[in-house]
Design a protein around this motif. Structure first.
Motif, PDB file in Angstrom:
ATOM      1  N   CYS A   1       6.789 -45.185  30.347  1.00 26.57           N
ATOM      2  CA  CYS A   1       8.237 -46.005  31.481  1.00 26.57           C
ATOM      3  C   CYS A   1       8.855 -44.673  32.226  1.00 26.57           C
ATOM      4  CB  CYS A   1       8.788 -47.273  29.991  1.00 26.57           C
ATOM      5  SG  CYS A   1       9.544 -46.169  29.233  1.00 26.57           S
ATOM      6  N   PHE A   2       9.528 -44.628  32.818  1.00 32.22           N
ATOM      7  CA  PHE A   2      10.876 -44.594  32.944  1.00 32.22           C
ATOM      8  C   PHE A   2      12.155 -44.912  32.990  1.00 32.22           C
ATOM      9  CE2 PHE A   2      13.532 -42.483  35.529  1.00 32.22           C
ATOM     10  CZ  PHE A   2      13.379 -40.881  35.707  1.00 32.22           C
ATOM     11  N   VAL A   3      13.190 -44.382  32.246  1.00 32.09           N
ATOM     12  CA  VAL A   3      14.063 -45.002  31.854  1.00 32.09           C
ATOM     13  C   VAL A   3      15.160 -44.486  32.412  1.00 32.09           C
ATOM     14  CG1 VAL A   3      15.738 -45.033  29.766  1.00 32.09           C
ATOM     15  CG2 VAL A   3      13.246 -45.518  29.228  1.00 32.09           C
ATOM     16  N   TYR A   4      16.017 -45.845  33.177  1.00 35.76           N
ATOM     17  CA  TYR A   4      17.459 -45.662  33.904  1.00 35.76           C
ATOM     18  C   TYR A   4      18.571 -45.505  32.816  1.00 35.76           C
ATOM     19  CZ  TYR A   4      15.231 -44.382  38.308  1.00 35.76           C
ATOM     20  OH  TYR A   4      14.337 -44.308  39.442  1.00 35.76           O
ATOM     21  N   LEU A   5      19.540 -44.370  32.551  1.00 36.75           N
ATOM     22  CA  LEU A   5      20.339 -44.423  31.539  1.00 36.75           C
ATOM     23  C   LEU A   5      21.608 -44.859  32.556  1.00 36.75           C
ATOM     24  CD1 LEU A   5      18.620 -42.101  29.968  1.00 36.75           C
ATOM     25  CD2 LEU A   5      20.062 -42.497  28.081  1.00 36.75           C
ATOM     26  N   GLY A   6      22.436 -46.325  31.987  1.00 32.52           N
ATOM     27  CA  GLY A   6      23.084 -46.240  33.246  1.00 32.52           C
ATOM     28  C   GLY A   6      24.359 -45.952  32.592  1.00 32.52           C
ATOM     29  N   VAL A   7      25.062 -44.791  32.978  1.00 30.27           N
ATOM     30  CA  VAL A   7      26.463 -44.545  32.332  1.00 30.27           C
ATOM     31  C   VAL A   7      28.177 -44.404  33.294  1.00 30.27           C
ATOM     32  CG1 VAL A   7      25.342 -42.367  30.576  1.00 30.27           C
ATOM     33  CG2 VAL A   7      26.132 -42.581  32.950  1.00 30.27           C
ATOM     34  N   ARG A   8      28.878 -44.627  32.640  1.00 28.37           N
ATOM     35  CA  ARG A   8      30.414 -44.534  33.615  1.00 28.37           C
ATOM     36  C   ARG A   8      31.276 -43.657  33.519  1.00 28.37           C
ATOM     37  NH1 ARG A   8      34.820 -49.253  31.832  1.00 28.37           N
ATOM     38  NH2 ARG A   8      34.456 -47.990  29.973  1.00 28.37           N
ATOM     39  N   THR A   9      31.752 -43.257  32.670  1.00 25.69           N
ATOM     40  CA  THR A   9      32.928 -41.962  32.877  1.00 25.69           C
ATOM     41  C   THR A   9      31.324 -41.340  32.047  1.00 25.69           C
ATOM     42  OG1 THR A   9      34.639 -43.384  31.803  1.00 25.69           O
ATOM     43  CG2 THR A   9      34.922 -42.605  33.782  1.00 25.69           C
ATOM     44  N   ASN A  10      31.377 -41.957  30.370  1.00 25.18           N
ATOM     45  CA  ASN A  10      31.065 -40.415  29.880  1.00 25.18           C
ATOM     46  C   ASN A  10      29.650 -40.497  29.429  1.00 25.18           C
ATOM     47  OD1 ASN A  10      33.663 -40.589  28.367  1.00 25.18           O
ATOM     48  ND2 ASN A  10      33.738 -42.545  27.093  1.00 25.18           N
ATOM     49  N   ARG A  11      29.168 -40.038  29.461  1.00 27.41           N
ATOM     50  CA  ARG A  11      27.582 -39.653  29.678  1.00 27.41           C
ATOM     51  C   ARG A  11      27.350 -38.621  28.894  1.00 27.41           C
ATOM     52  NH1 ARG A  11      26.101 -38.906  35.049  1.00 27.41           N
ATOM     53  NH2 ARG A  11      27.751 -40.468  36.099  1.00 27.41           N
ATOM     54  N   ASP A  12      28.006 -37.735  28.384  1.00 23.56           N
ATOM     55  CA  ASP A  12      27.003 -36.870  27.271  1.00 23.56           C
ATOM     56  C   ASP A  12      26.019 -37.001  26.465  1.00 23.56           C
ATOM     57  OD1 ASP A  12      29.170 -38.087  25.947  1.00 23.56           O
ATOM     58  OD2 ASP A  12      29.873 -37.320  24.362  1.00 23.56           O
ATOM     59  N   HIS A  13      26.053 -38.275  25.230  1.00 23.12           N
ATOM     60  CA  HIS A  13      24.950 -38.573  24.575  1.00 23.12           C
ATOM     61  C   HIS A  13      23.754 -38.932  25.593  1.00 23.12           C
ATOM     62  CE1 HIS A  13      27.156 -39.011  21.240  1.00 23.12           C
ATOM     63  NE2 HIS A  13      28.362 -40.094  22.202  1.00 23.12           N
ATOM     64  N   ALA A  14      23.814 -39.376  26.915  1.00 21.67           N
ATOM     65  CA  ALA A  14      23.148 -40.056  27.686  1.00 21.67           C
ATOM     66  C   ALA A  14      22.392 -38.388  28.280  1.00 21.67           C
ATOM     67  CB  ALA A  14      23.010 -40.794  28.651  1.00 21.67           C
ATOM     68  N   GLU A  15      23.119 -37.739  28.128  1.00 21.81           N
ATOM     69  CA  GLU A  15      22.550 -36.595  29.003  1.00 21.81           C
ATOM     70  C   GLU A  15      21.350 -35.440  28.403  1.00 21.81           C
ATOM     71  OE1 GLU A  15      22.284 -35.957  32.141  1.00 21.81           O
ATOM     72  OE2 GLU A  15      23.829 -36.812  33.170  1.00 21.81           O
ATOM     73  N   SER A  16      21.653 -35.913  26.742  1.00 20.02           N
ATOM     74  CA  SER A  16      21.017 -35.107  26.101  1.00 20.02           C
ATOM     75  C   SER A  16      19.415 -35.938  25.774  1.00 20.02           C
ATOM     76  CB  SER A  16      22.029 -34.855  24.395  1.00 20.02           C
ATOM     77  OG  SER A  16      21.392 -35.836  23.665  1.00 20.02           O
ATOM     78  N   VAL A  17      19.974 -37.285  26.023  1.00 23.07           N
ATOM     79  CA  VAL A  17      18.223 -38.338  26.154  1.00 23.07           C
ATOM     80  C   VAL A  17      17.122 -37.174  27.001  1.00 23.07           C
ATOM     81  CG1 VAL A  17      16.999 -40.142  26.247  1.00 23.07           C
ATOM     82  CG2 VAL A  17      19.189 -39.482  24.400  1.00 23.07           C
ATOM     83  N   VAL A  18      17.803 -36.867  28.407  1.00 24.30           N
ATOM     84  CA  VAL A  18      17.488 -37.047  29.803  1.00 24.30           C
ATOM     85  C   VAL A  18      17.135 -35.168  28.970  1.00 24.30           C
ATOM     86  CG1 VAL A  18      17.816 -36.400  31.774  1.00 24.30           C
ATOM     87  CG2 VAL A  18      19.209 -38.387  30.573  1.00 24.30           C
ATOM     88  N   SER A  19      17.987 -34.414  28.586  1.00 17.03           N
ATOM     89  CA  SER A  19      17.280 -33.245  28.328  1.00 17.03           C
ATOM     90  C   SER A  19      15.939 -33.363  27.098  1.00 17.03           C
ATOM     91  CB  SER A  19      18.335 -32.382  28.100  1.00 17.03           C
ATOM     92  OG  SER A  19      19.252 -32.312  26.960  1.00 17.03           O
TER      93      SER A  19
END
Ligand code: NDP
Length: 245
Positions: free
Chosen positions: A32-50
């Protein structure tokens, strides 16, 4: 999983539950491909992307903005994908007794929890109809079913999400699209940060399982409902609360 959900969009994915859902899909469905919807804060989501650079991406999405929804769906489609699973997860609460609740608090909580679920569902539903497949999973709350004092705004919004889920489920049932709602009780995320240690201890005593839930315990239910094999479950409301009622 017998059939990949292929492309999942999770709103509010920098928060505890959204992040837990994203990780669960990435760990349990390698296709599956996952899109992590984010508003202003994105640090946790970016670490999953990395951690999973080829299998997910952040998507800027303020769920209260119709134009942001349009732009987000356009961005997904421009990458050659279609949203097959939408998890309307973003939400917040702003508790006040009704007698002193500012109108702005009422409006903001209804916008973020209820109007956003409407706009998100509308943004993806035509694409799902074309595909004759789709899954919409709305994160409501136990407050929708067992409304506590101080949450007239939040409880009304989440009860609205449950009712919207049931109505939309009927509208799209013949098109291979299911729409379900989850009602978590107390789940260990930053949403519970406002509680003191003593409050948390007292609250746990009132929960038959004597503990708060984990994000992964909600994520596993989302994963199950997203599965193609869950095709006959629609319009349901599943509470995940350690047995509160
Ligand atoms: P968090 O506060 O950890 O996360 C909420 C997320 O929603 C944040 O990432 C926040 O983004 C995002 N968000 C808020 N407003 C918007 C907006 N306008 N547009 C886009 N994103 C937005 O809470 P949880 O992870 O615990 O909550 C997730 C969902 O679960 C919510 O709908 C909540 O009501 C529900 N829920 C949670 C329970 C719990 O005990 N944790 C119990 C029952 C239901 P940002 O960081 O930018 O503010």
């Amino acid at each position: 999983m017998s059939k990949s959900v292929s492309c999942i969009l999770i709103t509010g994915a920098n928060g505890g539950l959204g992040l837990g859902i994203a990780k669960y899909f990435l760990e349990h469905d390698s296709s599956c491909f996952v899109y992590l919807g984010v508003r202003t804060n994105r640090d946790h989501a970016e670490s999953v992307v990395s951690d999973y650079p080829d299998r997910c991406a952040t998507l800027t999405l303020d769920v209260t903005s119709e134009s942001a929804w349009k732009q987000a769906v356009t961005e997904v489609e421009a990458s050659g994908r279609k949203v097959t699973v939408l998890v309307n997860n973003a939400g917040n609460h702003d508790d006040h007794l009704l007698a002193t609740m500012p109108k702005s608090s009422w409006d903001q909580v209804i916008d973020t929890n209820l109007n956003a679920a409407f706009m998100g569902s509308q943004a993806v539903i035509r694409g799902m109809m074309t595909e004759r497949f789709g899954r919409i999973i709305n994160i409501a709350s136990l407050s929708a079913l067992l409304a506590p004092m101080g949450q007239t705004n939040y409880a009304a919004a989440k009860a609205g999400v449950v009712a919207m889920t049931q109505s939309l489920a009927k509208e799209v049932a013949r098109m291979g699209i299911t729409v379900n709602a989850l009602c978590p009780g107390y789940i260990e995320t930053s949403a519970l940060d406002h509680m003191s240690a003593d409050q948390a201890k007292a609250l746990k005593k009132s929960i038959p399982m004597r503990r708060f839930g984990r994000a992964s315990e909600v994520a596993s239910a989302v994963f199950f409902l997203a599965n193609a094999d869950a095709a006959y479950i629609t319009g349901s409301t599943l509470k995940i609360d350690g047995g509160i009622f």
